[in-house]
Motif scaffolding. Structure first.
Motif, PDB file in Angstrom:
ATOM      1  N   GLU A 143      50.735  39.812  43.700  1.00  0.00           N
ATOM      2  CA  GLU A 143      52.010  39.484  44.344  1.00  0.00           C
ATOM      3  C   GLU A 143      53.209  39.938  43.513  1.00  0.00           C
ATOM      4  OE1 GLU A 143      52.446  35.853  46.740  1.00  0.00           O
ATOM      5  OE2 GLU A 143      50.559  35.239  45.792  1.00  0.00           O
ATOM      6  N   LEU A 144      53.058  39.939  42.208  1.00  0.00           N
ATOM      7  CA  LEU A 144      54.147  40.389  41.333  1.00  0.00           C
ATOM      8  C   LEU A 144      54.231  41.913  41.249  1.00  0.00           C
ATOM      9  CD1 LEU A 144      53.745  37.838  38.414  1.00  0.00           C
ATOM     10  CD2 LEU A 144      55.761  38.081  39.906  1.00  0.00           C
ATOM     11  N   GLY A 145      53.182  42.599  41.685  1.00  0.00           N
ATOM     12  CA  GLY A 145      53.168  44.054  41.594  1.00  0.00           C
ATOM     13  C   GLY A 145      53.023  44.551  40.166  1.00  0.00           C
ATOM     14  N   VAL A 146      52.240  43.830  39.369  1.00  0.00           N
ATOM     15  CA  VAL A 146      52.070  44.190  37.959  1.00  0.00           C
ATOM     16  C   VAL A 146      51.414  45.557  37.840  1.00  0.00           C
ATOM     17  CG1 VAL A 146      50.901  43.536  35.801  1.00  0.00           C
ATOM     18  CG2 VAL A 146      52.011  41.785  37.215  1.00  0.00           C
ATOM     19  N   THR A 147      51.965  46.394  36.966  1.00  0.00           N
ATOM     20  CA  THR A 147      51.421  47.729  36.720  1.00  0.00           C
ATOM     21  C   THR A 147      50.772  47.839  35.344  1.00  0.00           C
ATOM     22  OG1 THR A 147      53.571  48.470  35.852  1.00  0.00           O
ATOM     23  CG2 THR A 147      53.125  48.872  38.205  1.00  0.00           C
ATOM     24  N   GLN A 188      58.220  49.687  37.222  1.00  0.00           N
ATOM     25  CA  GLN A 188      57.093  49.265  36.409  1.00  0.00           C
ATOM     26  C   GLN A 188      57.251  47.758  36.168  1.00  0.00           C
ATOM     27  OE1 GLN A 188      57.090  51.402  32.695  1.00  0.00           O
ATOM     28  NE2 GLN A 188      54.900  51.166  32.429  1.00  0.00           N
ATOM     29  N   THR A 189      56.148  47.016  36.295  1.00  0.00           N
ATOM     30  CA  THR A 189      56.155  45.583  36.019  1.00  0.00           C
ATOM     31  C   THR A 189      55.123  45.313  34.941  1.00  0.00           C
ATOM     32  OG1 THR A 189      56.873  45.061  38.265  1.00  0.00           O
ATOM     33  CG2 THR A 189      55.872  43.278  37.005  1.00  0.00           C
ATOM     34  N   VAL A 190      55.586  44.784  33.819  1.00  0.00           N
ATOM     35  CA  VAL A 190      54.767  44.596  32.625  1.00  0.00           C
ATOM     36  C   VAL A 190      54.645  43.112  32.305  1.00  0.00           C
ATOM     37  CG1 VAL A 190      54.581  45.133  30.159  1.00  0.00           C
ATOM     38  CG2 VAL A 190      55.652  46.789  31.718  1.00  0.00           C
ATOM     39  N   THR A 191      53.415  42.642  32.102  1.00  0.00           N
ATOM     40  CA  THR A 191      53.230  41.276  31.619  1.00  0.00           C
ATOM     41  C   THR A 191      52.912  41.348  30.125  1.00  0.00           C
ATOM     42  OG1 THR A 191      50.892  41.273  32.252  1.00  0.00           O
ATOM     43  CG2 THR A 191      52.469  40.333  33.831  1.00  0.00           C
ATOM     44  N   LEU A 192      53.468  40.413  29.369  1.00  0.00           N
ATOM     45  CA  LEU A 192      53.342  40.424  27.913  1.00  0.00           C
ATOM     46  C   LEU A 192      52.165  39.606  27.393  1.00  0.00           C
ATOM     47  CD1 LEU A 192      57.092  40.104  26.867  1.00  0.00           C
ATOM     48  CD2 LEU A 192      55.685  42.174  27.015  1.00  0.00           C
ATOM     49  N   GLY A 193      51.188  39.330  28.258  1.00  0.00           N
ATOM     50  CA  GLY A 193      50.011  38.586  27.828  1.00  0.00           C
ATOM     51  C   GLY A 193      50.036  37.143  28.284  1.00  0.00           C
ATOM     52  N   ASP A 194      48.958  36.449  28.031  1.00  0.00           N
ATOM     53  CA  ASP A 194      48.781  35.050  28.420  1.00  0.00           C
ATOM     54  C   ASP A 194      49.039  34.839  29.912  1.00  0.00           C
ATOM     55  OD1 ASP A 194      48.266  34.682  25.761  1.00  0.00           O
ATOM     56  OD2 ASP A 194      49.873  33.248  25.396  1.00  0.00           O
ATOM     57  N   GLU A 195      48.609  35.792  30.729  1.00  0.00           N
ATOM     58  CA  GLU A 195      48.737  35.647  32.179  1.00  0.00           C
ATOM     59  C   GLU A 195      47.896  34.468  32.653  1.00  0.00           C
ATOM     60  OE1 GLU A 195      49.546  39.620  30.764  1.00  0.00           O
ATOM     61  OE2 GLU A 195      47.728  38.430  30.624  1.00  0.00           O
ATOM     62  N   MET A 196      46.697  34.381  32.107  1.00  0.00           N
ATOM     63  CA  MET A 196      45.781  33.293  32.441  1.00  0.00           C
ATOM     64  C   MET A 196      45.541  32.487  31.178  1.00  0.00           C
ATOM     65  SD  MET A 196      41.990  33.692  34.072  1.00  0.00           S
ATOM     66  CE  MET A 196      40.965  32.276  34.385  1.00  0.00           C
ATOM     67  N   ALA A 248      59.969  52.179  26.352  1.00  0.00           N
ATOM     68  CA  ALA A 248      61.179  52.995  26.469  1.00  0.00           C
ATOM     69  C   ALA A 248      61.342  53.709  25.129  1.00  0.00           C
ATOM     70  CB  ALA A 248      62.388  52.113  26.778  1.00  0.00           C
ATOM     71  N   PRO A 249      62.196  54.717  25.059  1.00  0.00           N
ATOM     72  CA  PRO A 249      62.381  55.391  23.767  1.00  0.00           C
ATOM     73  C   PRO A 249      62.735  54.379  22.659  1.00  0.00           C
ATOM     74  CG  PRO A 249      63.471  56.625  25.502  1.00  0.00           C
ATOM     75  CD  PRO A 249      63.014  55.327  26.110  1.00  0.00           C
ATOM     76  N   ASN A 250      61.942  54.396  21.611  1.00  0.00           N
ATOM     77  CA  ASN A 250      62.124  53.526  20.448  1.00  0.00           C
ATOM     78  C   ASN A 250      61.900  52.038  20.738  1.00  0.00           C
ATOM     79  OD1 ASN A 250      62.788  55.716  18.704  1.00  0.00           O
ATOM     80  ND2 ASN A 250      64.807  55.737  19.663  1.00  0.00           N
ATOM     81  N   TRP A 251      61.204  51.726  21.826  1.00  0.00           N
ATOM     82  CA  TRP A 251      60.898  50.346  22.192  1.00  0.00           C
ATOM     83  C   TRP A 251      59.400  50.227  22.476  1.00  0.00           C
ATOM     84  CZ3 TRP A 251      64.153  46.047  23.087  1.00  0.00           C
ATOM     85  CH2 TRP A 251      65.504  46.300  22.912  1.00  0.00           C
ATOM     86  N   ILE A 252      58.802  49.145  22.001  1.00  0.00           N
ATOM     87  CA  ILE A 252      57.412  48.843  22.348  1.00  0.00           C
ATOM     88  C   ILE A 252      57.357  47.413  22.864  1.00  0.00           C
ATOM     89  CG2 ILE A 252      56.342  50.449  20.712  1.00  0.00           C
ATOM     90  CD1 ILE A 252      55.744  47.946  18.932  1.00  0.00           C
ATOM     91  N   ALA A 253      56.334  47.131  23.652  1.00  0.00           N
ATOM     92  CA  ALA A 253      56.094  45.778  24.129  1.00  0.00           C
ATOM     93  C   ALA A 253      54.761  45.320  23.551  1.00  0.00           C
ATOM     94  CB  ALA A 253      56.058  45.748  25.653  1.00  0.00           C
ATOM     95  N   VAL A 254      54.742  44.129  22.988  1.00  0.00           N
ATOM     96  CA  VAL A 254      53.521  43.522  22.449  1.00  0.00           C
ATOM     97  C   VAL A 254      53.575  42.030  22.711  1.00  0.00           C
ATOM     98  CG1 VAL A 254      53.195  45.213  20.593  1.00  0.00           C
ATOM     99  CG2 VAL A 254      54.504  43.145  20.143  1.00  0.00           C
ATOM    100  N   ARG A 306      63.608  51.188  36.206  1.00  0.00           N
ATOM    101  CA  ARG A 306      63.710  49.733  36.322  1.00  0.00           C
ATOM    102  C   ARG A 306      62.375  49.119  35.901  1.00  0.00           C
ATOM    103  NH1 ARG A 306      67.821  48.206  40.319  1.00  0.00           N
ATOM    104  NH2 ARG A 306      66.457  46.547  41.044  1.00  0.00           N
ATOM    105  N   ILE A 307      62.410  48.355  34.811  1.00  0.00           N
ATOM    106  CA  ILE A 307      61.203  47.730  34.278  1.00  0.00           C
ATOM    107  C   ILE A 307      61.386  46.215  34.302  1.00  0.00           C
ATOM    108  CG2 ILE A 307      59.653  47.518  32.303  1.00  0.00           C
ATOM    109  CD1 ILE A 307      60.693  50.274  31.373  1.00  0.00           C
ATOM    110  N   LEU A 308      60.455  45.533  34.942  1.00  0.00           N
ATOM    111  CA  LEU A 308      60.444  44.082  34.951  1.00  0.00           C
ATOM    112  C   LEU A 308      59.419  43.630  33.915  1.00  0.00           C
ATOM    113  CD1 LEU A 308      61.200  41.309  36.129  1.00  0.00           C
ATOM    114  CD2 LEU A 308      59.485  41.710  37.926  1.00  0.00           C
TER     115      LEU A 308
END
Length: 156
Positions: free
Chosen positions: A81-85, A40-48, A136-142, A9-11
């Motif tokens: 609070e979001l539990g970002v990993t 796993q909790t992933v932020t895609l940037g621009d958090e701040m 994930a297999p064949n997936w990237i986050a940017v 489970r990925i947020l």
């Protein structure tokens, strides 16, 4: 014998741009994250947003505002609070480095001004990805500015 497949489970959380975020939406997102219990909790940037350091603020009131520390602390609290990993670099995460390197490069040697240290990522247990993150297999986050498909921001 049947193999049992486990699902991870990925947020994934897009740009929050704290302090320009919607506090109500962010509070709901935190409630959702706690109930979803992602692996796993992933932020895609621009958090701040770092408005104080943006090129559009230079010479204007935001440029002189003494709010960077408070906005950083608000961002750190929200990440916790979001539990970002995992966090992915973005144009807004680059603002601190870009301003230091172009205006006062001698400060670049200070470890506390390294983005990961500034945002307390080690303390929070967040891995910072400077390039794409295999998610994930064949997936990237940017972040959208990493390898833009479209020339206009936000359309990639």
């Amino acid at each position: 014998m049947k193999m049992r497949m486990t699902i991870k489970r990925i947020l994934v959380i897009p740009d929050m741009q704290i302090p320009l975020h919607d506090a109500h939406v962010t509070a709901n997102l935190i409630r959702f994250a706690r109930s979803f219990k992602a692996d796993q909790t992933v932020t895609l940037g621009d958090e701040m947003d770092m408005t104080e350091l943006g090129r559009w603020s230079e010479g204007r009131a935001d440029w002189f505002a003494q709010t960077l520390g408070d906005n950083r602390d608000m961002t750190v609290d929200t990440l916790w609070e979001l539990g970002v990993t995992d966090m992915i670099r973005s144009n807004h995460t680059d603002r601190l480095y870009n301003q230091i390197s172009s205006k006062i490069p001698a400060l670049g040697a200070l470890p506390e001004l390294r983005f990961e240290k500034f945002l307390k990522l080690d303390e929070l247990g967040i891995k910072f990805w400077r390039d794409e993150m295999p998610i994930a297999p064949n997936w990237i986050a940017v972040h959208g500015d990493h390898t833009p498909i479209k020339p206009q921001g936000g359309l990639s």
